[in-house]
Design a protein around this motif. Sequence first.
Motif: not given
Length: 184
Positions: A27, A30, A54-59, A61
């Motif tokens: 995490h 963004v 890091v994309g719009a989700t802030g995650v 993986s």
Amino acid sequence: RTVQRQATLVAASTAIVATRGTTVIVHAPVGSVVDLFAYSQPNTTFGVVRTATVGATGVISWAISPLTNTKLYAQTRGGIPTPYVVVNVATGLSLSVTRTATRTYVFSGRSIPARSGGLVVSLYRFTDAAHQVLTAQARADAKTGNWSLTRAFSGTGTFTFVVRTGRDLQNAAGRSNERAVTIS
């Protein structure tokens, strides 16, 4: 005052078997660029193994499948590193049994990863659900990880066997599938 861009790091599982994997989840703010640093035993020097924005989700993986014990951390560029996460990797072991003569059987399989000098593989027989007796040992091939041992039995009956290895710096202790064998 400057606030450093921080990330958090979590491994879905910190105990896996070689050839299987886990997911590493980061995490972070963004738009930040995150580097995943790691080393796997016997190495001891961190290096960048993954990088992502890091994309719009802030995650972010990543799936990882190390063959040996691995230490990880993530860091946003310009930020401070996350605390370390250690993924303990058990030696992968397989077990097959073939009857070659009356009361004589070949137990064989593979240990992953193969290692210099070969890994000692121990064959155990269950005496009941909670107890096992060491029956024989073999050394796996240093290049392939293949192992084999021949065992002649004095009696008959149905027994359950398992192969195990000990824990060392490179891997956590390994354990194979269980095999029920009717000795005849």
